[in-house]
Design an enzyme around this catalytic site. Structure first.
Site, PDB file in Angstrom:
ATOM      1  N   LYS A 262       0.857  -1.183   0.000  1.00 12.80           N
ATOM      2  CA  LYS A 262       0.000   0.000   0.000  1.00 12.80           C
ATOM      3  C   LYS A 262       0.893   1.231   0.000  1.00 12.80           C
ATOM      4  O   LYS A 262       1.698   1.426   0.902  1.00 12.80           O
ATOM      5  CB  LYS A 262      -0.894   0.012   1.252  1.00 12.80           C
ATOM      6  N   ASP A 267      -2.519  10.360   3.375  1.00 14.00           N
ATOM      7  CA  ASP A 267      -3.906   9.960   3.612  1.00 14.00           C
ATOM      8  C   ASP A 267      -4.613  10.998   4.481  1.00 14.00           C
ATOM      9  O   ASP A 267      -4.521  10.968   5.708  1.00 14.00           O
ATOM     10  CB  ASP A 267      -3.933   8.582   4.295  1.00 14.00           C
ATOM     11  N   LYS A 274      -9.943  13.095   7.969  1.00 17.65           N
ATOM     12  CA  LYS A 274      -9.425  12.747   9.294  1.00 17.65           C
ATOM     13  C   LYS A 274      -9.385  14.006  10.167  1.00 17.65           C
ATOM     14  O   LYS A 274      -9.264  15.117   9.658  1.00 17.65           O
ATOM     15  CB  LYS A 274      -7.985  12.233   9.167  1.00 17.65           C
ATOM     16  N   ASP A 285       1.850   6.694   5.293  1.00 15.90           N
ATOM     17  CA  ASP A 285       0.834   5.714   4.900  1.00 15.90           C
ATOM     18  C   ASP A 285       1.249   4.958   3.625  1.00 15.90           C
ATOM     19  O   ASP A 285       0.491   4.160   3.097  1.00 15.90           O
ATOM     20  CB  ASP A 285      -0.519   6.408   4.724  1.00 15.90           C
ATOM     21  N   ASP A 344     -11.994   7.111   3.922  1.00 16.09           N
ATOM     22  CA  ASP A 344     -10.755   6.926   4.686  1.00 16.09           C
ATOM     23  C   ASP A 344     -10.345   5.450   4.754  1.00 16.09           C
ATOM     24  O   ASP A 344      -9.235   5.129   5.194  1.00 16.09           O
ATOM     25  CB  ASP A 344     -10.948   7.490   6.101  1.00 16.09           C
ATOM     26  N   GLU A 346      -9.214   3.596   2.487  1.00 18.26           N
ATOM     27  CA  GLU A 346      -8.757   3.649   1.105  1.00 18.26           C
ATOM     28  C   GLU A 346      -7.670   2.623   0.769  1.00 18.26           C
ATOM     29  O   GLU A 346      -7.540   2.228  -0.377  1.00 18.26           O
ATOM     30  CB  GLU A 346      -8.257   5.069   0.784  1.00 18.26           C
ATOM     31  N   ARG A 348      -7.336  -0.506   1.438  1.00 17.08           N
ATOM     32  CA  ARG A 348      -7.866  -1.773   0.940  1.00 17.08           C
ATOM     33  C   ARG A 348      -8.315  -1.652  -0.517  1.00 17.08           C
ATOM     34  O   ARG A 348      -8.283  -2.629  -1.267  1.00 17.08           O
ATOM     35  CB  ARG A 348      -9.013  -2.244   1.853  1.00 17.08           C
TER      36      ARG A 348
HETATM   37  N1  BES Z   1      -3.923   4.775   6.982  1.00 14.47           N
HETATM   38  C1  BES Z   1      -5.014   4.554   7.834  1.00 14.47           C
HETATM   39  C2  BES Z   1      -4.700   3.613   9.002  1.00 14.47           C
HETATM   40  C3  BES Z   1      -3.722   4.140  10.012  1.00 14.47           C
HETATM   41  C4  BES Z   1      -4.148   4.909  11.073  1.00 14.47           C
HETATM   42  C5  BES Z   1      -2.390   3.819   9.922  1.00 14.47           C
HETATM   43  C6  BES Z   1      -3.244   5.378  12.010  1.00 14.47           C
HETATM   44  C7  BES Z   1      -1.480   4.271  10.860  1.00 14.47           C
HETATM   45  C8  BES Z   1      -1.914   5.056  11.913  1.00 14.47           C
HETATM   46  C9  BES Z   1      -6.164   3.939   7.044  1.00 14.47           C
HETATM   47  O1  BES Z   1      -6.268   4.347   5.727  1.00 14.47           O
HETATM   48  C10 BES Z   1      -7.427   4.367   7.709  1.00 14.47           C
HETATM   49  O2  BES Z   1      -7.698   5.527   7.721  1.00 14.47           O
HETATM   50  N2  BES Z   1      -8.162   3.408   8.259  1.00 14.47           N
HETATM   51  C11 BES Z   1      -9.349   3.691   8.942  1.00 14.47           C
HETATM   52  C12 BES Z   1     -10.362   2.660   8.541  1.00 14.47           C
HETATM   53  C13 BES Z   1     -11.758   2.983   8.974  1.00 14.47           C
HETATM   54  C14 BES Z   1     -12.281   4.190   8.233  1.00 14.47           C
HETATM   55  C15 BES Z   1     -12.628   1.768   8.695  1.00 14.47           C
HETATM   56  C16 BES Z   1      -9.071   3.640  10.428  1.00 14.47           C
HETATM   57  O3  BES Z   1      -8.270   2.809  10.854  1.00 14.47           O
HETATM   58  O4  BES Z   1      -9.608   4.462  11.154  1.00 14.47           O
HETATM   59 ZN    ZN Z   2      -4.533   4.952   4.845  1.00 16.42          ZN
HETATM   60 MN    MN Z   3      -7.394   6.126   5.512  1.00 16.88          MN
END
Ligand code: BES
Ligand code: ZN
Ligand code: MN
Length: 498
Positions: A262, A267, A274, A285, A344, A346, A348
């Site tokens: 990824k 992000d 966010k 990210d 968010d 994204e 996946r």
């Molecule tokens: N890149 C983030 C996950 C992340 C968060 C990595 C903090 C490192 C530190 C990912 O894209 C994301 O935002 N995931 C969301 C998923 C949710 C919207 C289902 C998350 O983990 O909040």
């Molecule tokens: Zn992300």
């Molecule tokens: Mn995200």
């Protein structure tokens, strides 16, 4: 910093590091120094709480009768527990303690110790490797650093009998360190410098090591039907990219192994924006892609006898008039449709197309993907282990063991139909979120929908890609996590003629 492995001849100046065994037992070099200094070493030990325990250190400044300007005693613990990791940490800690001590050189003596779990040549190479890993710095944007803020040491040597054998081991390790450094650099770069196209250019630098590098632009990806990946990047003025790196170290007909990363270069969350605090962390990210690129560099650098493919999906997730909206439905390259309920989630979406493309085009022996996929992973495992999800027990076990061996732990979590159900959707084939519960697992279930029969593992590295706290061989910052683990996986199980 220049690292060499040299014959065991004591230096006339600089810092000298020598090991001491538990209970204060002195190996050859420490004994020789003690004698030359008329007992200053053993006197220093008696005057302190230093007992030669693992992780204990004692500085002896300017001892009379010997050439070195200072001696650092490093506790090795019990002889029978001395292994590769311990020696890497000795090398790393020695650098951390002396790199900025004011002297110009460090010599680390590597003596034979009866009963140790590692042979002398490998031991010396491990010390050098640890020191090299510890010496990493990301200070290219610090334009006002004074000399005293930078390492004073410019040369480090490991002293050992029969250095040629140790040098041979170190050569391969040095290539792995080059890979780790590249990953750390990529992870540390800010998103105004590192964006999909500039990251693709970084991949191209691997061509001088013999890696074939192909860059797919948006038009090409659109033709291939990668609607899931492209949807994520559509709010950014910076074009998305997919990069395919191939290293051919085995016969052309040998089925490759594949690594998929990824690479969200930033992000913001997109329209599902966010919160502000901490958002700067999302420059890393792209850590999964960073690891894949560093791994390819390591494999090619040490000329691994394997055919390896590295695929990275590079996008920037931005809110914009053109960005994808919650409720949008996209069609992935697999043909499966996805309702985007949260922009968010994204990573996946990027991996859905990257995984599908990789298995379809390369029919690999296995696919391992890496992603800073979910914040929930950090809640579950903290920063000590990455999450492991797999459809294949053998691959999962191999990854687990390689992680233990390299001190890059992974912990397996379950996948099952009951979790999979959570991403079913009424108006498309699936939705891109499964709710708050088991967030890391439902993300993994999503990925699995884009994997057919091929052995596959997903490493959720959200908690380990960035080190808030350093370790002896991992300075704070971009950790370069996973390069060593995956290099070890390949070296142990997938190289031909081994
Ligand atoms: N890149 C983030 C996950 C992340 C968060 C990595 C903090 C490192 C530190 C990912 O894209 C994301 O935002 N995931 C969301 C998923 C949710 C919207 C289902 C998350 O983990 O909040
Ligand atoms: Zn992300
Ligand atoms: Mn995200």
């Amino acid at each position: 910093m220049k690292i060499t492995i040299a014959d065991a001849k004591l230096p006339k100046s600089g810092a000298l590091v020598v090991g001491v065994l538990k209970g204060g037992k002195l190996p050859a070099t420490a004994k020789a120094l003690d004698k030359a200094s008329k007992g200053a070493i053993s006197k220093a030990i008696k005057a302190s709480r230093f007992e030669g325990g693992k992780g204990q250190w004692l500085d002896v400044l300017a001892p009379a009768g010997i050439g070195a300007d200072r001696v650092l005693l490093g506790g090795l613990g019990e002889a029978k527990k001395i292994d590769r990791l311990l020696l890497e940490n000795v090398g790393g800690s020695a650098w951390q303690r002396l790199g900025n001590c004011g002297l110009k050189s460090i010599a680390i003596a590597c003596d034979p110790v009866a009963g140790a779990k590692i042979d002398l040549a490998e031991g010396a190479a491990s010390i050098a490797f640890g020191a090299r890993l510890a010496s990493y710095r990301f200070d290219k944007y610090r334009t006002t650093l004074k000399a005293k803020d930078k390492p004073s040491v410019t040369a480090l040597s490991v002293l050992v009998d029969g250095p040629a054998a140790a040098r041979k081991h170190f050569k391969a390790l040095d290539a792995v360190a080059d890979g780790v450094f590249m990953t750390r650099d990529l992870v540390s770069e800010p998103a105004n410098v590192l964006y999909p196209d500039s990251m693709a250019q970084q991949c191209k630098t691997l061509s001088k090591l013999g890696v074939k590098v192909e860059v797919l632009n948006e038009a090409r990806m659109a033709k291939l039907g990668m609607g899931a990946l492209l949807g994520v990047g559509q709010g950014s003025p910076r074009e998305s990219r997919m990069v395919v790196m191939s290293w051919q170290g085995a016969a052309a007909k040998t089925q490759p192994v594949a690594f998929v990363g990824k690479g969200v270069t930033f992000d913001t969350g997109g329209i599902s924006l966010k919160p502000g605090p901490g958002m700067e962390m999302m420059k890393w990210d792209m850590g999964g892609a960073g690891t894949v690129i560093g791994l390819m560099k390591a494999l090619a650098g040490r000329k691994a006898k394997v055919n390896a493919i590295g695929v990275v999906g590079l996008v920037e997730n931005m809110p914009d008039g053109n960005a994808q909206r919650p409720g949008d439905i996209v069609t992935s390259m697999s043909g499966q449709t996805i309702e985007i309920l949260n922009t968010d989630a994204e990573g996946r979406l990027v991996l859905a197309d990257a995984l599908w493309y990789t298995q379809k085009r390369f029919k690999p022996q296995f696919m391992v993907n890496l992603a800073t996929l979910t914040g929930a992973m950090i809640i579950a495992l903290g920063h000590e282990n990455a999450g492991l999800f797999s459809n294949n027990d053998k691959l999962a076990q191999q990854l687990h063991d390689a992680g233990q061996e390299m001190d890059e732990g992974v912990w397996r979590l379950p996948l099952s139909a009951a979790y999979d159900k959570k991403i079913n959707c009424a108006i498309a084939d699936m939705k891109n979120i499964g709710g708050r519960d088991a967030g890391s697992i439902t993300a993994a279930q999503f990925l699995q929908r884009f994997v057919n029969k091929v052995p596959w593992a997903h490493l959720d590295i959200a908690g380990v890609a960035w080190a808030d706290q350093g370790k002896p061989t991992v300075p704070k910052g971009g950790a370069g996590w996973g390069v060593r683990l995956l290099d070890q996986l390949v070296a142990k199980h997938y190289e031909v003629g081994k």
